[in-house]
Design a protein around this motif. Structure first.
Motif, PDB file in Angstrom:
ATOM      1  N   ILE B 176       0.831  -1.205   0.000  1.00 34.46           N
ATOM      2  CA  ILE B 176       0.000   0.000   0.000  1.00 34.46           C
ATOM      3  C   ILE B 176       0.875   1.269   0.000  1.00 34.46           C
ATOM      4  CG2 ILE B 176      -1.648   1.338   1.398  1.00 34.46           C
ATOM      5  CD1 ILE B 176      -3.056  -1.325   1.959  1.00 34.46           C
ATOM      6  N   GLU B 177       1.934   1.259   0.810  1.00 28.88           N
ATOM      7  CA  GLU B 177       2.843   2.408   0.829  1.00 28.88           C
ATOM      8  C   GLU B 177       3.476   2.625  -0.553  1.00 28.88           C
ATOM      9  OE1 GLU B 177       3.113   4.719   3.140  1.00 28.88           O
ATOM     10  OE2 GLU B 177       1.548   3.531   4.156  1.00 28.88           O
ATOM     11  N   ALA B 178       3.886   1.524  -1.188  1.00 25.31           N
ATOM     12  CA  ALA B 178       4.523   1.633  -2.506  1.00 25.31           C
ATOM     13  C   ALA B 178       3.541   2.166  -3.549  1.00 25.31           C
ATOM     14  CB  ALA B 178       5.064   0.277  -2.932  1.00 25.31           C
ATOM     15  N   LEU B 179       2.252   1.759  -3.424  1.00 26.55           N
ATOM     16  CA  LEU B 179       1.242   2.290  -4.342  1.00 26.55           C
ATOM     17  C   LEU B 179       1.135   3.802  -4.156  1.00 26.55           C
ATOM     18  CD1 LEU B 179      -1.600  -0.392  -4.063  1.00 26.55           C
ATOM     19  CD2 LEU B 179      -0.130   0.021  -6.043  1.00 26.55           C
ATOM     20  N   LYS B 180       1.155   4.202  -2.886  1.00 27.46           N
ATOM     21  CA  LYS B 180       1.055   5.643  -2.594  1.00 27.46           C
ATOM     22  C   LYS B 180       2.221   6.396  -3.223  1.00 27.46           C
ATOM     23  CE  LYS B 180      -1.400   5.637   1.833  1.00 27.46           C
ATOM     24  NZ  LYS B 180      -1.116   5.518   3.270  1.00 27.46           N
ATOM     25  N   SER B 181       3.448   5.893  -2.974  1.00 26.48           N
ATOM     26  CA  SER B 181       4.615   6.646  -3.450  1.00 26.48           C
ATOM     27  C   SER B 181       4.684   6.646  -4.967  1.00 26.48           C
ATOM     28  CB  SER B 181       5.897   6.099  -2.813  1.00 26.48           C
ATOM     29  OG  SER B 181       6.036   4.742  -3.154  1.00 26.48           O
ATOM     30  N   ASN B 182       3.968   5.725  -5.625  1.00 24.67           N
ATOM     31  CA  ASN B 182       3.920   5.741  -7.085  1.00 24.67           C
ATOM     32  C   ASN B 182       2.657   6.442  -7.599  1.00 24.67           C
ATOM     33  OD1 ASN B 182       6.207   4.006  -8.452  1.00 24.67           O
ATOM     34  ND2 ASN B 182       5.692   3.002  -6.522  1.00 24.67           N
ATOM     35  N   SER B 183       1.974   7.138  -6.700  1.00 24.40           N
ATOM     36  CA  SER B 183       0.726   7.846  -7.038  1.00 24.40           C
ATOM     37  C   SER B 183      -0.327   6.943  -7.668  1.00 24.40           C
ATOM     38  CB  SER B 183       1.002   9.010  -8.008  1.00 24.40           C
ATOM     39  OG  SER B 183       2.069   9.778  -7.549  1.00 24.40           O
ATOM     40  N   LEU B 184      -0.416   5.730  -7.159  1.00 28.88           N
ATOM     41  CA  LEU B 184      -1.381   4.775  -7.729  1.00 28.88           C
ATOM     42  C   LEU B 184      -2.495   4.445  -6.742  1.00 28.88           C
ATOM     43  CD1 LEU B 184       1.192   2.282  -9.292  1.00 28.88           C
ATOM     44  CD2 LEU B 184      -0.384   3.753 -10.573  1.00 28.88           C
ATOM     45  N   ARG B 185      -2.320   4.882  -5.485  1.00 30.09           N
ATOM     46  CA  ARG B 185      -3.231   4.415  -4.437  1.00 30.09           C
ATOM     47  C   ARG B 185      -4.701   4.712  -4.745  1.00 30.09           C
ATOM     48  NH1 ARG B 185      -6.096   2.025  -2.251  1.00 30.09           N
ATOM     49  NH2 ARG B 185      -6.458   1.601  -0.047  1.00 30.09           N
TER      50      ARG B 185
END
Ligand code: B12
Lengths: 510, 229
Positions: B176-185
């Protein structure tokens, strides 16, 4: 079609062939020396006139004879005793065929307990949080009654694994007397179950009343011979090695009428038999053989069942310990001995030391039920509902036991390894392995609907809490509501007319 | 004629028969074509895929769901039916793309890095596919990078994560954090499940939902659908 019971494919053996032989030889020796003390005159005469060595024992408080039974007399009796015994039933689909050569087990209730255990479900509130309530079963012991016996026969009629009914509770109503007890016991049971009925006789003078009742039900003397809906248990030998007067007389009379009877003995290892296995085995086997020999001298070919109720003594009270592993060892040994003689065997399991349904009770019962069943006795007195040795009967426990036997019967189904199906199964494995999910779940379905899968435990709670007793209680109530096939009105009327002593409250048509 | 074949498809879904080899519930259809074969012939007869789906597959699945809730059917029946529907959806996929029929949405599922448990994940995949979702199974022990990359490239509507170990459930939070940092969340809804996790854990790591089992997952996804329209 008779009942199927459950066939044990490869019966569990505890003794080697050699050891069975050794016990047999030891028993034969015991029958000669010391022989038996016989308190029944007729039996002494029968043994004497057939060539046994019989001498009167004096001085003695009551008349008593010393009987030494020769080996030949025993082997002749073993020869004439039928290897297959049929136990009939009001509903012929409930007939049992006990074949001494076939380890097909029938499960039976039994023992005449003085105490009937009532169950109430009470609500308790938690002290620290009165809003939290739980249901708790409470058990109340009381004296057994005639109506209890009706209820127990009624429920046993509906327990699917239960193959035959041995009366469960001793009727102690105020208006039950030694002279009307047998007729009431037999009528209450026969009127509430269509399964085979077996009981001990309280008073010999009632034998003909009971037999006539059975004849009225099946339609006559020959009909009763063909379909013996009743049979008897006679414990004529008191351990060690004594023929008691009254039950020996009863056995003689039953044999003269050609009705099936269990010839049983119930020594307690430690008190009335040696504690050591070889000792109790040699003795119980001698005692049963003595009874069978007498039965065949009275009426060659009369149907008898090798009956064994060996038990170990508790060391704290010297009471019977049915829960002890030794009790199961002794029972399995007896099953092997009966098989050696090719006679149908009545064995005992399921009796427990626990006083109420619950953990100890389940452990003790299942332990002996599984082990003794696996040895393959034909007629297993596995004592549905029995508690506290032989003292207490609890109908709710009988309902719980039925579920255990369902599992045991399922376990004993033959293995499902089938050469003709192996190819199909391999194909299934290859198919599944080739899929991304690798799951066999869809293939469960044909098995699921064809009865090849065992049912879940019927008394499983749906939350975190164990609900077995509560659910079994509900089931018991349901079964009591389910109708049973009573005797028809005309037969009931004839029985009440012709058989004296049956209490009017048993007449469902009155 | 077309009515007949659609009715047959529905009946075979109810029986959970994927192919002609399947016994089904009661053997009565044994040897006759299953959902796969029937779907192919329906397409040859030019029956419109949307009718085939709504009146055959979905209608059949509806009956299966009812039978399951009344305890006439058990999980194996449900799964067999879903599996049959899933197989039909695979056949229909190219036609749906050309005929503008919308599926209920794209759903990708994975067991996270370090965890190889996949029974539960597979069941969820079969059930969701049977319920009309377009399901991609990324497998087990799938790295966070691979999941993020998949979301970036394929843009699924939903991402399902499975973990059965207390040691691997933390990886869900990392995804979830990685999705956020890739602006995908906010482009994908994240569902989590498996023995190790809980409703509370889902909240903790900021997942959109926790599902106790596959049926629950269908409900949750369908409720998202409702919110969408
Ligand atoms: C089967 C099993 C295995 C199998 C897995 C086979 C396979 N193909 O998956 C094998 C034997 C390989 C295995 C291995 C291991 N296992 Co394991 N295993 C299990 C077991 C017994 C059952 C899991 C299962 O399949 N359940 C049945 C399915 C249907 O249920 P489910 O997985 O929960 O899925 C349902 C729901 O949870 C939900 N769901 C699940 N995922 C998702 C995802 C989404 C998106 C949604 C919507 C829903 C959803 O829907 C599913 C369908 O209804 C569990 C015990 C348990 N209580 O779960 C232990 C268990 C999970 N294993 C455990 C362990 C320790 C291991 C090992 C580490 C053992 C070892 N020392 O080697 C290894 C792990 C290796 C690894 N790196 O992953 C522990 C984990 C304890 C912990 N620390 O958390 C458990 C809990 C057993 C225990 N009590 O000790 N295991």
């Amino acid at each position: 079609m008779p009942r199927e019971g459950v066939l044990v494919q490869s019966p569990y053996k505890r003794l080697s062939t050699e050891q069975v032989r050794q016990i047999h030889d030891a028993s034969v020796q015991l029958l000669r020396d010391p022989g038996l003390m016989c308190y029944n005159r007729r039996a002494a005469e029968i043994f004497h006139s057939n060539g046994a060595e019989v001498s009167s024992i004096t001085p003695s408080d009551s008349p008593c004879w010393h009987v030494r039974i020769p080996e030949k007399m025993v082997s002749q009796a073993l020869e004439s005793a039928p290897k297959t015994v049929k136990l009939g039933a009001r509903n012929k689909d409930n007939t049992l065929i006990l074949n001494g050569d076939e380890p097909r087990v029938f499960f039976v209730s039994g023992s005449e307990t003085n105490i009937w255990l009532d169950v109430d479900i009470e609500t308790y509130a938690k002290k620290s949080d009165p809003g939290t309530e739980i249901l708790v079963p409470e058990f109340r012991p009381r004296r057994g009654t005639l109506m209890d016996l009706c209820d127990s026969a009624h429920v046993c009629e509906h327990l699917e694994t239960l193959d035959a009914y041995i009366r469960t509770v001793n009727i102690q109503d105020k208006d039950i007397t030694p002279d009307n007890k047998d007729v009431n016991k037999f009528f209450a049971s026969l009127n509430n179950t269509t399964k085979h009925f077996m009981a001990g006789l309280t008073t010999l003078s009632q034998l003909d009343n009971v037999v006539n009742m059975a004849k009225l039900i099946v339609g006559g003397e020959q009909e009763l011979k063909d379909n013996p809906i009743i049979s008897f248990i006679t414990c004529l030998v008191k351990s060690p090695l004594q023929f008691v007067d009254d039950t020996t007389e009863t056995l003689i009379e039953i044999c003269l009428r050609g009705l099936p009877t269990v010839v049983s003995s119930s020594p307690q290892a430690g008190s009335t038999a040696p504690m050591k296995e070889d000792g109790i085995m040699a003795q119980i086997n001698a005692e049963v053989l003595a009874g069978i020999t007498l039965s065949q001298l009275v009426n060659p070919g009369t149907p008898v069942i090798y009956g064994s109720v060996p038990v170990r003594a508790r060391l704290d009270t010297l009471g019977d310990s049915y829960g002890a592993p030794e009790t199961s060892q002794f029972n399995v040994d007896c099953v092997q001995l009966a098989r050696f003689y090719r006679l149908p065997c009545y064995a005992t399991s399921g009796v427990c030391d626990a006083k109420t349904p619950g953990m100890q009770c389940s452990v003790e019962r299942l332990f002996s039920d599984i082990l003794v069943t696996l040895s393959g006795p034909q007629y297993l007195h596995c004592a549905y509902g029995l508690l506290d040795g032989n003292s207490t009967f609890c109908l709710l426990q009988a309902v719980l036991d039925d579920a255990h036997f369902e599992m045991l019967k399922f376990f004993l189904r033959p293995p499902r390894i089938d050469q003709s199906e192996i190819e199909k199964t391999l194909k299934q494995i290859r198919e599944v392995v080739a899929t991304p999910q690798k799951l066999y779940i869809r293939y469960i379905r044909p098995m699921m609907r064809s009865g090849q899968l065992s049912a879940p435990y019927p008394f499983e709670g749906d939350g975190e809490r164990d609900a077995a007793i509560l659910l079994a209680y509900n089931r018991m109530k349901e079964l009591l509501q389910k109708p049973v096939e009573h005797l028809d009105e005309a037969t009931t009327a004839r029985i009440f007319n012709e058989i004296p002593g049956i209490l009017p409250r048993l007449n469902v048509y009155a | 004629m077309s009515e007949d074949i659609i009715a047959l498809i529905k009946e075979n879904v109810i029986q959970g028969r994927k192919t002609a080899d399947d016994e089904g519930i009661d053997d009565t259809l044994s040897g006759t074509p299953g959902v796969e074969e029937l779907t192919r012939s329906a397409l040859e007869q030019n029956i419109p895929p949307d009718r085939l789906i709504t009146q055959g597959l979905t209608a059949g699945m509806q009956v299966v769901g009812e039978k399951f809730s009344t305890k006439e059917y058990f999980i194996p029946d449900m799964l067999a039916a879903a599996d049959a529907v899933g197989a039909a959806m695979d056949i229909l996929k190219p036609y749906l793309e050309t005929s503008n029929v919308e599926t209920k949405g794209k759903f990708a599922i994975a067991t996270v890095k370090g965890d190889i448990h996949d029974i539960g994940k597979n069941i969820v995949a079969i059930l969701l596919k049977g319920a009309g979702y377009e399901v991609t199974d990324l497998g087990v022990d799938v790295s966070t990078e691979k999941i993020v990359q998949y979301v970036k490239e394929q843009e699924p509507d939903y991402l399902g994560l499975s973990a059965l170990l207390t040691t691997t459930m933390v990886v869900m939070g990392e995804v979830i954090e990685a999705l956020k940092s890739n602006s995908l969340r906010d482009k994908v809804k994240v569902l989590i499940g498996g023995a190790a996790v809980s409703e509370q854990y889902a909240e903790e790591i900021g997942a959109d939902a926790y599902c106790i089992d596959g049926f629950h997952a269908i409900q949750v996804l369908d409720s998202f659908q409702g919110a969408k329209t």
